[in-house]
Scaffold this motif. Structure first.
Motif, PDB file in Angstrom:
ATOM      1  N   THR A  67       1.375  -0.242 -14.387  1.00  0.00           N
ATOM      2  CA  THR A  67       2.492  -0.921 -13.711  1.00  0.00           C
ATOM      3  C   THR A  67       2.743  -0.300 -12.343  1.00  0.00           C
ATOM      4  OG1 THR A  67       3.475  -1.465 -15.846  1.00  0.00           O
ATOM      5  CG2 THR A  67       4.929  -1.550 -13.923  1.00  0.00           C
ATOM      6  N   SER A  68       2.671   1.025 -12.270  1.00  0.00           N
ATOM      7  CA  SER A  68       2.868   1.716 -11.000  1.00  0.00           C
ATOM      8  C   SER A  68       1.791   1.322  -9.992  1.00  0.00           C
ATOM      9  CB  SER A  68       2.853   3.224 -11.242  1.00  0.00           C
ATOM     10  OG  SER A  68       2.953   3.930 -10.051  1.00  0.00           O
ATOM     11  N   VAL A  69       0.554   1.275 -10.432  1.00  0.00           N
ATOM     12  CA  VAL A  69      -0.546   0.866  -9.550  1.00  0.00           C
ATOM     13  C   VAL A  69      -0.351  -0.576  -9.104  1.00  0.00           C
ATOM     14  CG1 VAL A  69      -3.027   0.408  -9.461  1.00  0.00           C
ATOM     15  CG2 VAL A  69      -2.204   2.526 -10.465  1.00  0.00           C
ATOM     16  N   GLN A  70       0.103  -1.446 -10.010  1.00  0.00           N
ATOM     17  CA  GLN A  70       0.327  -2.853  -9.662  1.00  0.00           C
ATOM     18  C   GLN A  70       1.388  -2.969  -8.572  1.00  0.00           C
ATOM     19  OE1 GLN A  70      -1.298  -5.726 -11.017  1.00  0.00           O
ATOM     20  NE2 GLN A  70      -0.346  -6.556  -9.182  1.00  0.00           N
ATOM     21  N   ARG A  71       2.473  -2.207  -8.697  1.00  0.00           N
ATOM     22  CA  ARG A  71       3.527  -2.247  -7.670  1.00  0.00           C
ATOM     23  C   ARG A  71       2.989  -1.800  -6.318  1.00  0.00           C
ATOM     24  NH1 ARG A  71       7.145   1.092 -10.755  1.00  0.00           N
ATOM     25  NH2 ARG A  71       7.618  -0.150 -12.551  1.00  0.00           N
ATOM     26  N   ARG A  72       2.243  -0.722  -6.319  1.00  0.00           N
ATOM     27  CA  ARG A  72       1.704  -0.206  -5.065  1.00  0.00           C
ATOM     28  C   ARG A  72       0.687  -1.176  -4.461  1.00  0.00           C
ATOM     29  NH1 ARG A  72       3.706   3.815  -7.797  1.00  0.00           N
ATOM     30  NH2 ARG A  72       4.442   5.709  -6.800  1.00  0.00           N
ATOM     31  N   LEU A  73      -0.088  -1.805  -5.308  1.00  0.00           N
ATOM     32  CA  LEU A  73      -1.056  -2.785  -4.831  1.00  0.00           C
ATOM     33  C   LEU A  73      -0.349  -4.003  -4.242  1.00  0.00           C
ATOM     34  CD1 LEU A  73      -3.997  -3.468  -4.489  1.00  0.00           C
ATOM     35  CD2 LEU A  73      -4.032  -4.296  -6.829  1.00  0.00           C
ATOM     36  N   ASP A  74       0.751  -4.420  -4.857  1.00  0.00           N
ATOM     37  CA  ASP A  74       1.537  -5.525  -4.296  1.00  0.00           C
ATOM     38  C   ASP A  74       2.082  -5.142  -2.918  1.00  0.00           C
ATOM     39  OD1 ASP A  74       1.049  -7.023  -6.562  1.00  0.00           O
ATOM     40  OD2 ASP A  74       2.983  -6.557  -7.504  1.00  0.00           O
ATOM     41  N   ASP A  75       2.542  -3.889  -2.782  1.00  0.00           N
ATOM     42  CA  ASP A  75       3.005  -3.403  -1.479  1.00  0.00           C
ATOM     43  C   ASP A  75       1.869  -3.432  -0.452  1.00  0.00           C
ATOM     44  OD1 ASP A  75       5.553  -2.968  -2.453  1.00  0.00           O
ATOM     45  OD2 ASP A  75       5.253  -0.806  -2.768  1.00  0.00           O
ATOM     46  N   LEU A  76       0.695  -3.014  -0.866  1.00  0.00           N
ATOM     47  CA  LEU A  76      -0.465  -3.017   0.024  1.00  0.00           C
ATOM     48  C   LEU A  76      -0.774  -4.433   0.498  1.00  0.00           C
ATOM     49  CD1 LEU A  76      -2.948  -1.588   1.321  1.00  0.00           C
ATOM     50  CD2 LEU A  76      -4.158  -2.093  -0.802  1.00  0.00           C
ATOM     51  N   VAL A  77      -0.761  -5.380  -0.414  1.00  0.00           N
ATOM     52  CA  VAL A  77      -1.073  -6.766  -0.041  1.00  0.00           C
ATOM     53  C   VAL A  77      -0.038  -7.292   0.941  1.00  0.00           C
ATOM     54  CG1 VAL A  77      -1.239  -9.121  -0.954  1.00  0.00           C
ATOM     55  CG2 VAL A  77      -2.377  -7.242  -2.142  1.00  0.00           C
ATOM     56  N   ARG A  78       1.245  -6.961   0.736  1.00  0.00           N
ATOM     57  CA  ARG A  78       2.280  -7.389   1.696  1.00  0.00           C
ATOM     58  C   ARG A  78       2.051  -6.754   3.062  1.00  0.00           C
ATOM     59  NH1 ARG A  78       5.486  -7.230  -2.894  1.00  0.00           N
ATOM     60  NH2 ARG A  78       6.083  -5.065  -2.599  1.00  0.00           N
ATOM     61  N   CYS A  79       1.711  -5.466   3.084  1.00  0.00           N
ATOM     62  CA  CYS A  79       1.453  -4.775   4.358  1.00  0.00           C
ATOM     63  C   CYS A  79       0.230  -5.341   5.063  1.00  0.00           C
ATOM     64  CB  CYS A  79       1.278  -3.281   4.130  1.00  0.00           C
ATOM     65  SG  CYS A  79       2.782  -2.434   3.635  1.00  0.00           S
ATOM     66  N   VAL A  80      -0.799  -5.672   4.301  1.00  0.00           N
ATOM     67  CA  VAL A  80      -1.992  -6.279   4.891  1.00  0.00           C
ATOM     68  C   VAL A  80      -1.625  -7.626   5.519  1.00  0.00           C
ATOM     69  CG1 VAL A  80      -4.233  -7.338   4.336  1.00  0.00           C
ATOM     70  CG2 VAL A  80      -3.684  -5.067   3.465  1.00  0.00           C
ATOM     71  N   GLY A  81      -0.768  -8.387   4.860  1.00  0.00           N
ATOM     72  CA  GLY A  81      -0.324  -9.666   5.422  1.00  0.00           C
ATOM     73  C   GLY A  81       0.418  -9.484   6.731  1.00  0.00           C
ATOM     74  N   ARG A  82       1.306  -8.483   6.795  1.00  0.00           N
ATOM     75  CA  ARG A  82       2.036  -8.220   8.043  1.00  0.00           C
ATOM     76  C   ARG A  82       1.089  -7.739   9.135  1.00  0.00           C
ATOM     77  NH1 ARG A  82       6.194  -5.926   4.478  1.00  0.00           N
ATOM     78  NH2 ARG A  82       5.318  -3.891   4.936  1.00  0.00           N
ATOM     79  N   LEU A  83       0.153  -6.886   8.754  1.00  0.00           N
ATOM     80  CA  LEU A  83      -0.815  -6.388   9.722  1.00  0.00           C
ATOM     81  C   LEU A  83      -1.668  -7.520  10.277  1.00  0.00           C
ATOM     82  CD1 LEU A  83      -2.085  -3.875  11.057  1.00  0.00           C
ATOM     83  CD2 LEU A  83      -3.611  -3.725   9.087  1.00  0.00           C
ATOM     84  N   GLU A  84      -2.011  -8.451   9.415  1.00  0.00           N
ATOM     85  CA  GLU A  84      -2.825  -9.583   9.839  1.00  0.00           C
ATOM     86  C   GLU A  84      -2.080 -10.435  10.870  1.00  0.00           C
ATOM     87  OE1 GLU A  84      -5.800 -12.738   7.612  1.00  0.00           O
ATOM     88  OE2 GLU A  84      -4.040 -11.999   6.545  1.00  0.00           O
TER      89      GLU A  84
END
Length: 95
Positions: A8-25
């Motif tokens: 669950t912790s990894v899933q939360r962090r991965l969701d954060d990563l995907v959001r950050c990648v979207g903003r970076l894009e």
């Protein structure tokens, strides 16, 4: 932490990563490098999903029961008609 807590912790962090990648894009644009980062993040999501499906959902087994082996010698009758591994038959005939 339990396995489910870690997943669950990894899933939360991965969701954060995907959001950050979207903003970076949005800042960088749709370049080749950005597509690679997006693909890597998507690949991580897929891999985590597969890992979650393969992870055991049951609680881990309880403590292992200790077996006490006595120090007294074994009864020699247990070994009376056994062959010594690698030495052949006690009658001197190889199989």
């Amino acid at each position: 932490m339990s396995l489910q807590d870690d997943l669950t912790s990894v899933q939360r962090r991965l969701d954060d990563l995907v959001r950050c990648v979207g903003r970076l894009e949005q800042h960088v644009g749709n370049s080749l490098d950005m597509r690679r980062v997006r693909a890597d993040a998507d690949h991580l999501r897929e891999s985590l999903t597969l890992l979650r499906e393969a992870a055991p959902s049951a609680a881990p087994p309880g403590p292992v029961e200790m077996v006490i082996v006595p120090d007294t010698p074994y009864d020699p009758a247990l070994w009376s008609d056994c062959e010594d591994e690698g030495l052949g038959s006690p009658h001197g005939h190889a199989p």
